[in-house]
Design an enzyme around this catalytic site. Sequence first.
Site, mmCIF file in Angstrom:
data_model
loop_
_atom_site.group_PDB
_atom_site.id
_atom_site.type_symbol
_atom_site.label_atom_id
_atom_site.label_comp_id
_atom_site.label_asym_id
_atom_site.label_seq_id
_atom_site.Cartn_x
_atom_site.Cartn_y
_atom_site.Cartn_z
ATOM 1 C CD GLU A 239 -2.954 -1.155 2.274
ATOM 2 O OE1 GLU A 239 -4.054 -1.679 2.078
ATOM 3 O OE2 GLU A 239 -2.633 -0.612 3.357
ATOM 4 C CD GLU B 105 -4.593 -5.869 2.199
ATOM 5 O OE1 GLU B 105 -5.372 -5.154 2.892
ATOM 6 O OE2 GLU B 105 -3.352 -5.814 2.300
#
Length: 685
Positions: free
Chosen positions: A153, A318
């Site tokens: 991320e 995710e």
Amino acid sequence: MRKTQNFNWPALSLGTCYYPEHWDKKLWREDLRRMKENGIFTVRIAEFAWNKLEPREGEYTFDFFDSFLDVAEEEDMKVIFGTPTATPPVWLTEKYPEVLNCRLDGTPFRHGMRRHYNYNSPVYRKFCSIIVEKAAQHYGQRPCIVGWQIDNEINCEVDVFYSESDTAAFREFLKEKYQTLDALNEAWGTVFWNQTYTKWEEIYVPRPTVHDSTNPHQVLDYTRFVSASAIQFCKIQSDIIRKYKKPQDFITTNGMFGNLDNHRMMDECLDVYTYDSYPNFAYCLCEDPIHSDDLNDRKWSRNLTEVRSICPHFGIMEQQSGANGWNTRMEAPAPKPGQMMLWAMQSIAHGADYVSFFRWRTAVMGTEIYWHGILDYDNRDNRKLSEVYRIWKRTEAISEMAGADYQAAFGLVRDYDNIWDSQLDVWHMRLAKKSEKEIFTAAQLNHTPMDMVYLLEDTDAEELLKYPVLFYPHPLILTEKRAEVLRTYVEAGGCLILGCRTGQKDETGKCVMQPMPGLLSSLTQTDVKEYTFVGPADEAVSMEWEGRQVETGLFNDILAAAGPDADILAKYSSNYYEGRPALAETLCGKGKVLHFGGTFTRDNVKAFLAYTGVLQPYQDLAEVSEACEIAMRVKDGKRYLFILNYDKEPQKVVLKEAVMDMDTKDEVQGSVLLKGYETKVYRIF
């Protein structure tokens, strides 16, 4: 013209995020077997496990992950291996504190969380390069590894960097861009408030100021610098991995976050892009979903639309599987039965061919103890695991559509200059945020699928022409190059819709001394005579268009025709500019441009979609309530219609022609009742 992505998943597939370092080794084999029994055949590992590879400086060990990969290979489980650079170990940050990111006031972020490093520390880049090289060199040829995730991320948690290393790198960035201080001072308008620089050493990344106000032109360049730094950090790793990975293995990272040109990162560093999708954020205890006007979890379709602009056939690294929350922030209810399927199908409908759930089992320690996975602390089978099994069976039933293209009726144009300018210009922010939200909302409620279309350095008119209609809501910053691409698009037959404040600024963020819409004036043949916010003491302003009153939003440019081809379609109906032009249409070549003086609302967007002939392209195929989203993916001439019910109540759908239910393979037509949160996929005959 952008290049195509380097990797596509050959079939729809499911995965999960797994942390072997969190669990007793005795659980590994059982976990992998349970995953496979429920349709999960890929795991992501290692993205937070630097110490498992380098427990002390210069001491490398590979035994731990070798042991896990041995089990994965014995169980025929595929693995995505993460580089562990999102969480530098404490031995590194204690000995080399210059690797730490800092707050605006220069205070370092300390060890104990994640993403506490800065991209520009030469020391950190050296250590990251070494650990990535060691990992890729050792594990790169393992048969079970199918992909590599860089970091985790990028630009999440923090997307601003204020360390001394960042200041040093920022100066070099500016030297390369401007060459001379005179050029920099001119671009930044430093004569205002006596900010003129006489030495490069006088320039810093943003620092505390009175009111926390800044030079907007400096901050615009700083944001470009942050993006470039993140991309360079990513590319250092991808270049290393490419030396050691198997040819068929992909490189990705999971996004999408701010102050980052994700398109450039994709093109320069990655083979495929993955996104982390958490629609349950819409129901956190700090939200007000009952009174919300942003479509709640359905709003994540807007994010997925943007992801699709980066990488048309993407993955979800995710995907929400349980309640989200840390012990320090974020409290949320568990997803309702059916919402895991709904959100997974939301991702697939928008172009995801791989969906990986976060996470296999809820952590029993650490900050994320309330970020629930598929399994709970007790490790027993539960309804979430059963829902994963049903999702697997659905993906098997629709597997033939892997690689299918999403079909949009129109496009919403964006560019990074205007995105970043709107972050630091509150006037721009108010317009852009509201209009983009309302365009998306109108598209959803009126079942008119949209794409996001980014104007990049290599974008050409041919790419734009796949869309008969483009909205470019508030491009305050215009460049000659973008203006020419848009002109060519219109001349070749496109319809361009512009909103207020078009052409107010140049690439530095300075206002230009020419009438708006600036560089597009010759195309629109219009002139902005006045402009104003619709103030809190004002009544809402509308325009009279085609015999009815249509909203004009929260800001109004008062237009005038400035050329023989400009046709005034609508005039304001109130305020001091009542009766003056609000909307003009100009024909150019085979196309046309609509210059609208207002901001966009779901009401006026519907009117624009109807006027331009793109509203509800699938109304002859299905009649669907506002509570449902529809999406169409197409492959090899076959069309696949998704219908997603976001409401807890059943919704009636009327199929106006015979289609095939992809789950049952039955032919269906007429009325169908979708249960709460139920989804359907139909193949069109």
